[in-house]
Design an enzyme around this catalytic site. Structure first.
Site, PDB file in Angstrom:
ATOM      1  N   SER A  16       2.531  66.282  70.329  1.00  0.00           N
ATOM      2  CA  SER A  16       2.844  67.389  70.549  1.00  0.00           C
ATOM      3  C   SER A  16       3.995  66.578  71.624  1.00  0.00           C
ATOM      4  O   SER A  16       4.599  67.971  72.190  1.00  0.00           O
ATOM      5  CB  SER A  16       1.301  67.787  71.542  1.00  0.00           C
ATOM      6  N   VAL A  62      -9.291  62.848  69.328  1.00  0.00           N
ATOM      7  CA  VAL A  62      -9.809  61.118  68.843  1.00  0.00           C
ATOM      8  C   VAL A  62     -10.896  60.587  69.470  1.00  0.00           C
ATOM      9  O   VAL A  62     -11.236  59.666  69.172  1.00  0.00           O
ATOM     10  CB  VAL A  62      -8.003  60.014  69.472  1.00  0.00           C
ATOM     11  N   ASN A  88      -1.094  56.732  67.723  1.00  0.00           N
ATOM     12  CA  ASN A  88       0.070  57.533  69.000  1.00  0.00           C
ATOM     13  C   ASN A  88      -1.321  57.834  70.319  1.00  0.00           C
ATOM     14  O   ASN A  88      -0.869  57.283  71.823  1.00  0.00           O
ATOM     15  CB  ASN A  88       1.019  57.560  68.476  1.00  0.00           C
ATOM     16  N   SER A 140       1.384  48.975  73.774  1.00  0.00           N
ATOM     17  CA  SER A 140       2.019  48.850  75.016  1.00  0.00           C
ATOM     18  C   SER A 140       2.630  47.187  75.025  1.00  0.00           C
ATOM     19  O   SER A 140       2.174  46.664  74.515  1.00  0.00           O
ATOM     20  CB  SER A 140       1.316  49.378  76.106  1.00  0.00           C
ATOM     21  N   TYR A 154      -6.132  50.349  81.438  1.00  0.00           N
ATOM     22  CA  TYR A 154      -5.166  50.912  80.661  1.00  0.00           C
ATOM     23  C   TYR A 154      -4.574  49.339  79.488  1.00  0.00           C
ATOM     24  O   TYR A 154      -5.124  49.410  78.318  1.00  0.00           O
ATOM     25  CB  TYR A 154      -4.693  51.278  80.526  1.00  0.00           C
ATOM     26  N   ALA A 156      -6.333  46.377  79.101  1.00  0.00           N
ATOM     27  CA  ALA A 156      -7.069  45.948  78.447  1.00  0.00           C
ATOM     28  C   ALA A 156      -7.599  47.015  77.105  1.00  0.00           C
ATOM     29  O   ALA A 156      -7.835  46.317  76.256  1.00  0.00           O
ATOM     30  CB  ALA A 156      -8.423  46.270  79.006  1.00  0.00           C
ATOM     31  N   THR A 157      -7.155  48.064  77.231  1.00  0.00           N
ATOM     32  CA  THR A 157      -6.558  48.905  75.680  1.00  0.00           C
ATOM     33  C   THR A 157      -6.194  48.870  75.209  1.00  0.00           C
ATOM     34  O   THR A 157      -6.301  48.563  74.036  1.00  0.00           O
ATOM     35  CB  THR A 157      -6.706  50.833  76.183  1.00  0.00           C
ATOM     36  N   ILE A 187       9.681  54.006  78.324  1.00  0.00           N
ATOM     37  CA  ILE A 187      10.427  55.309  77.454  1.00  0.00           C
ATOM     38  C   ILE A 187      10.567  56.940  78.149  1.00  0.00           C
ATOM     39  O   ILE A 187       9.126  56.757  78.824  1.00  0.00           O
ATOM     40  CB  ILE A 187       9.262  55.376  75.974  1.00  0.00           C
TER      41      ILE A 187
END
Ligand code: NAP
Length: 256
Positions: A16, A62, A88, A140, A154, A156-157, A187
């Site tokens: 979105s 998700v 994503n 990333s 973040y 780690a994921t 980005i």
């Protein structure tokens, strides 16, 4: 541009806004039938209207396997199957390690890593029936390659997604489904724009190509992995960062 996405059924989680919307736009312009998924149906539908080319929005979370199973079923029913999953959706609320709570860790993990697992697991039954089954993860540079204060959870994921990918691609190879990942640098998204022009200028100055990335830059990399031409590419990563990770030091950048 590849012609092989024409008429293909594609779902983009977190489509979105931001990078996901860029991916959705690039796929729609390549002739794909694109489903845009986010938790807020109104925002997913608004993005679909903006993109056009027959794109449509749907709600899904998700963090819930049941929600993703329903979403994949809906997309497949509407598009007559499913060929490409772009997993994503991701969040990045910063928290320093010393202050981070277990709940903050879980929130990021549930969306970014467990959410990847849910999206992929729910898509597999449909992708198996495609002759061009593709899974493209948005990881990333932060985590797999670099670090940034406030993002231990973040990072780690995002590194975890790559570990997941390297076994998933072996398990799914018997169905000719490929699994690859795009690693974006900085980005320009709605979120980044909100951090002000000065922040964006200083971030751009640290990139050898001297600009921040566009969401379409990520969309084009995802499109390659999803194409017929990439049929023999699986378990791979591509960094799309304008060369950001390359300078050894500030001095190396200054001397260029
Ligand atoms: P963004 O602009 O904040 O968009 C995030 C998207 O994910 C939205 O569509 C959001 O919609 C959706 N989302 C969040 N939680 C969800 C959930 N539980 N279920 C379904 N959808 C959910 O983020 P972005 O910057 O484009 O980032 C997208 C991806 O790129 C992330 O995986 C991120 O890690 C990665 N990335 C971004 C950058 C960057 O510079 N921006 C750099 C490297 C990697 P709803 O809120 O409506 O659900």
């Amino acid at each position: 541009m590849t012609q092989s996405l024409k008429g293909r059924s594609v779902v983009v989680t977190g489509g979105s806004k931001g990078i996901g919307k860029g991916i959705a736009r690039v796929f729609a312009q390549a002739g794909a039938k694109v489903a845009i998924l986010s938790r807020h149906a109104d925002q997913a539908e608004a993005a679909a209207r903006e993109i056009g080319h027959g794109a449509f929005g749907l709600s899904g979370d998700v963090t819930s396997l049941a929600s993703m199973e329903k979403a994949m079923q809906d997309v497949s029913a509407r598009n007559g199957g499913l060929d490409v999953l772009c997993a994503n959706a991701g969040i990045f609320p910063p928290a320093r390690l010393e202050e981070m709570t277990s709940e903050q860790w879980d929130e990021v993990n549930d969306t970014n890593l467990k959410g990847t697992f849910h999206s992929v697991k729910a898509a597999i039954p449909y992708l198996k029936r495609s002759d061009q089954g593709r899974i493209v993860l948005t990881s990333s540079i932060t985590g797999p390659v670099t670090g940034f204060p406030g993002w231990t959870h973040y990072g780690a994921t995002k590194a975890g997604q790559l570990g997941f990918m390297r076994t998933a691609c072996i398990e799914l190879a018997k169905y000719a489904i490929t699994v690859n990942a795009v690693l974006p640098g900085n980005i320009v998204t709605e979120g980044l724009a909100g951090m002000g022009e000065e922040y964006q200028r200083s971030m751009a100055a640290s990139v050898p190509l001297k600009r921040l990335g566009h969401v379409d830059d990520i969309g084009h990399a995802a499109l390659y992995f999803a194409s017929k031409e990439a049929a023999y590419v699986t378990g791979q990563t591509i960094i799309v960062d304008g060369g950001q990770i390359l300078p050894e030091s500030l001095e190396a950048l200054a001397q260029a």
